[in-house]
Design an enzyme around this catalytic site. Sequence first.
Site, PDB file in Angstrom:
ATOM      1  N   GLU A  82       0.892  -1.169   0.000  1.00 15.48           N
ATOM      2  CA  GLU A  82       0.000   0.000   0.000  1.00 15.48           C
ATOM      3  C   GLU A  82       0.928   1.216   0.000  1.00 15.48           C
ATOM      4  O   GLU A  82       1.416   1.639   1.029  1.00 15.48           O
ATOM      5  CB  GLU A  82      -0.887  -0.028   1.244  1.00 15.48           C
ATOM      6  CG  GLU A  82      -2.016   0.976   1.168  1.00 15.48           C
ATOM      7  CD  GLU A  82      -2.796   1.062   2.457  1.00 15.48           C
ATOM      8  OE1 GLU A  82      -2.391   0.452   3.459  1.00 15.48           O
ATOM      9  OE2 GLU A  82      -3.811   1.773   2.453  1.00 15.48           O
ATOM     10  N   ALA A  95      -2.352   7.771   7.405  1.00 15.78           N
ATOM     11  CA  ALA A  95      -1.385   7.243   8.379  1.00 15.78           C
ATOM     12  C   ALA A  95      -0.016   6.989   7.753  1.00 15.78           C
ATOM     13  O   ALA A  95       0.909   6.568   8.447  1.00 15.78           O
ATOM     14  CB  ALA A  95      -1.934   5.955   8.983  1.00 15.78           C
ATOM     15  N   HIS A  96       0.123   7.208   6.442  1.00 15.37           N
ATOM     16  CA  HIS A  96       1.413   6.951   5.778  1.00 15.37           C
ATOM     17  C   HIS A  96       2.350   8.146   5.949  1.00 15.37           C
ATOM     18  O   HIS A  96       1.902   9.294   5.932  1.00 15.37           O
ATOM     19  CB  HIS A  96       1.205   6.693   4.277  1.00 15.37           C
ATOM     20  CG  HIS A  96       0.442   5.451   3.987  1.00 15.37           C
ATOM     21  ND1 HIS A  96       0.905   4.462   3.162  1.00 15.37           N
ATOM     22  CD2 HIS A  96      -0.765   5.012   4.435  1.00 15.37           C
ATOM     23  CE1 HIS A  96       0.027   3.480   3.097  1.00 15.37           C
ATOM     24  NE2 HIS A  96      -1.004   3.800   3.863  1.00 15.37           N
ATOM     25  N   HIS A 150      -5.540   6.489  -1.704  1.00 13.74           N
ATOM     26  CA  HIS A 150      -4.623   7.447  -1.067  1.00 13.74           C
ATOM     27  C   HIS A 150      -4.222   8.515  -2.088  1.00 13.74           C
ATOM     28  O   HIS A 150      -3.045   8.794  -2.290  1.00 13.74           O
ATOM     29  CB  HIS A 150      -3.376   6.740  -0.521  1.00 13.74           C
ATOM     30  CG  HIS A 150      -3.606   6.020   0.775  1.00 13.74           C
ATOM     31  ND1 HIS A 150      -3.793   6.670   1.970  1.00 13.74           N
ATOM     32  CD2 HIS A 150      -3.691   4.705   1.062  1.00 13.74           C
ATOM     33  CE1 HIS A 150      -3.964   5.781   2.941  1.00 13.74           C
ATOM     34  NE2 HIS A 150      -3.921   4.582   2.414  1.00 13.74           N
ATOM     35  N   ASN A 174     -12.023   6.450   2.493  1.00 12.54           N
ATOM     36  CA  ASN A 174     -10.964   6.786   3.454  1.00 12.54           C
ATOM     37  C   ASN A 174      -9.673   7.032   2.683  1.00 12.54           C
ATOM     38  O   ASN A 174      -9.512   6.557   1.569  1.00 12.54           O
ATOM     39  CB  ASN A 174     -10.747   5.664   4.466  1.00 12.54           C
ATOM     40  CG  ASN A 174     -11.985   5.373   5.289  1.00 12.54           C
ATOM     41  OD1 ASN A 174     -12.619   4.325   5.125  1.00 12.54           O
ATOM     42  ND2 ASN A 174     -12.363   6.299   6.139  1.00 12.54           N
ATOM     43  N   HIS A 206     -14.522   3.454  10.221  1.00 13.71           N
ATOM     44  CA  HIS A 206     -14.004   4.107   9.016  1.00 13.71           C
ATOM     45  C   HIS A 206     -15.100   4.731   8.164  1.00 13.71           C
ATOM     46  O   HIS A 206     -14.867   5.769   7.531  1.00 13.71           O
ATOM     47  CB  HIS A 206     -13.186   3.121   8.181  1.00 13.71           C
ATOM     48  CG  HIS A 206     -11.770   2.973   8.666  1.00 13.71           C
ATOM     49  ND1 HIS A 206     -11.436   2.235   9.759  1.00 13.71           N
ATOM     50  CD2 HIS A 206     -10.605   3.509   8.218  1.00 13.71           C
ATOM     51  CE1 HIS A 206     -10.121   2.302   9.957  1.00 13.71           C
ATOM     52  NE2 HIS A 206      -9.597   3.070   9.036  1.00 13.71           N
ATOM     53  N   ASP A 229      -8.144  -3.812   7.219  1.00 17.80           N
ATOM     54  CA  ASP A 229      -7.118  -2.787   7.467  1.00 17.80           C
ATOM     55  C   ASP A 229      -6.627  -2.909   8.913  1.00 17.80           C
ATOM     56  O   ASP A 229      -6.294  -1.897   9.547  1.00 17.80           O
ATOM     57  CB  ASP A 229      -7.663  -1.377   7.187  1.00 17.80           C
ATOM     58  CG  ASP A 229      -6.561  -0.342   6.994  1.00 17.80           C
ATOM     59  OD1 ASP A 229      -5.444  -0.737   6.625  1.00 17.80           O
ATOM     60  OD2 ASP A 229      -6.823   0.847   7.228  1.00 17.80           O
ATOM     61  N   LEU A 264      -7.498   8.334  11.482  1.00 20.41           N
ATOM     62  CA  LEU A 264      -7.561   6.932  11.905  1.00 20.41           C
ATOM     63  C   LEU A 264      -6.263   6.252  11.478  1.00 20.41           C
ATOM     64  O   LEU A 264      -5.673   6.610  10.456  1.00 20.41           O
ATOM     65  CB  LEU A 264      -8.756   6.224  11.256  1.00 20.41           C
ATOM     66  CG  LEU A 264     -10.147   6.725  11.664  1.00 20.41           C
ATOM     67  CD1 LEU A 264     -11.221   6.025  10.830  1.00 20.41           C
ATOM     68  CD2 LEU A 264     -10.385   6.487  13.143  1.00 20.41           C
ATOM     69  N   GLY A 266      -5.669   2.791  10.753  1.00 21.29           N
ATOM     70  CA  GLY A 266      -6.065   1.401  10.538  1.00 21.29           C
ATOM     71  C   GLY A 266      -7.155   1.021  11.524  1.00 21.29           C
ATOM     72  O   GLY A 266      -7.660   1.861  12.276  1.00 21.29           O
TER      73      GLY A 266
HETATM   74  C1  LIG Z   1      -3.084   1.612   6.735  1.00 21.48           C
HETATM   75  C2  LIG Z   1      -3.843   2.770   6.207  1.00 21.48           C
HETATM   76  O1  LIG Z   1      -3.415   3.441   5.287  1.00 21.48           O
HETATM   77  N1  LIG Z   1      -5.002   3.047   6.800  1.00 21.48           N
HETATM   78  C3  LIG Z   1      -5.820   4.190   6.435  1.00 21.48           C
HETATM   79  C4  LIG Z   1      -5.262   5.471   7.025  1.00 21.48           C
HETATM   80  O2  LIG Z   1      -4.063   5.795   6.356  1.00 21.48           O
HETATM   81  C5  LIG Z   1      -6.259   6.629   6.863  1.00 21.48           C
HETATM   82  O3  LIG Z   1      -5.765   7.768   7.508  1.00 21.48           O
HETATM   83  C6  LIG Z   1      -7.571   6.191   7.517  1.00 21.48           C
HETATM   84  C7  LIG Z   1      -8.665   7.204   7.576  1.00 21.48           C
HETATM   85  O4  LIG Z   1      -8.866   7.852   6.387  1.00 21.48           O
HETATM   86  P1  LIG Z   1      -9.828   9.112   6.385  1.00 21.48           P
HETATM   87  O5  LIG Z   1      -9.281  10.080   7.375  1.00 21.48           O
HETATM   88  O6  LIG Z   1      -9.735   9.619   4.993  1.00 21.48           O
HETATM   89  O7  LIG Z   1     -11.178   8.619   6.729  1.00 21.48           O
HETATM   90  O8  LIG Z   1      -8.029   5.057   6.811  1.00 21.48           O
HETATM   91  C8  LIG Z   1      -7.189   3.939   7.005  1.00 21.48           C
HETATM   92  O9  LIG Z   1      -7.068   3.669   8.390  1.00 21.48           O
END
Ligand SMILES: CC(=O)N[C@@H]1[C@@H](O)[C@H](O)[C@@H](COP(=O)(O)O)O[C@@H]1O
Length: 304
Positions: A82, A95-96, A150, A174, A206, A229, A264, A266
Amino acid sequence: MRNPGWIDLQVNGCSGIDFSSPELTGDDFLRAAERVLESGTGCFLPTLITSPFGLYRRNLGVIRRAVVRHGLEREVPGVHLEGPFISADPGAAGAHNPDWVVPPDPEKVEALLDLEPGFVRLVTLGADAENAAGAVRLLRSRGVAVSVGHHLADSGEIAAAADAGAQALTHLGNGVPGMVPRHRNPIWAGLAEERLSAMIITDGHHLPPELIRVICKVKGAAKIIVTSDASPGAGLPPGPCRVFGSDAILEPGGRLYNPATGYLAGSAVMLAECMRRLESLGIFSEAELRMAGRDNALKLIGPA
Ligand SMILES: CC(=O)N[C@@H]1[C@@H](O)[C@H](O)[C@@H](COP(=O)(O)O)O[C@@H]1O
């Protein structure tokens, strides 16, 4: 609902074990894999988030050797990368760590695939990356499934990725900024692209139920892939923990987030729980749930 052996294309770790950690050992991986498999997941792709190249070299080898040593090739047929070819925009990267994001130059793509030939089964990349379509074509020609996410891609960029052979959208809804233009944004664009399946995280945190309902209705059961996730925080008691090298908080209700960014980090549950939550929304029949939690994932990555 009977568990047919759920297939989870996105598992970042669990019980404090992070598959993207520079300290991951084979024993750590096996301990985490045991927890994932005993939770009701029959097969999964360990997922490495955006990392420096040396980390991929190290951890792909650690994971593959552990899998082979313990004859887990059926349960762990490969990995999901990912990143690192995603958007560095803070809302899209989530989260990256944006410092490790790189453009998907053909040499970089080839170098990653050559680390452990045949072991990378799925790559998530941003459809707005420079020459994303070329990278999608290259990955597909090497037998790797491609999902886009992403990113801040528009409908043209998402269509171009689909033209090039991309098959899915990574955790649709997300990995986008908290505020987006109301009409032209990657969520609507992904929802409208009929060729792409939607991977969705139905952990109860999520996505709100109404958005899950809309995504499921628009895509249909044949084009929904539920992923957990699951993060290193899954299976830990509520409280502070470390996730992807950063401090995180696991709330008693299961919401796991990075307090510095608010995003978030994961999920804290495995796929069986995500499937129970999806079932409780009453959208899909048992046969459709089996497609969303197993068959469609298998179709996406193809035979080993
Ligand atoms: C391992 C991974 O990448 N997990 C993603 C995270 O990166 C992202 O920040 C989150 C919320 O996304 P959002 O703030 O757009 O809802 O979704 C997932 O947890």
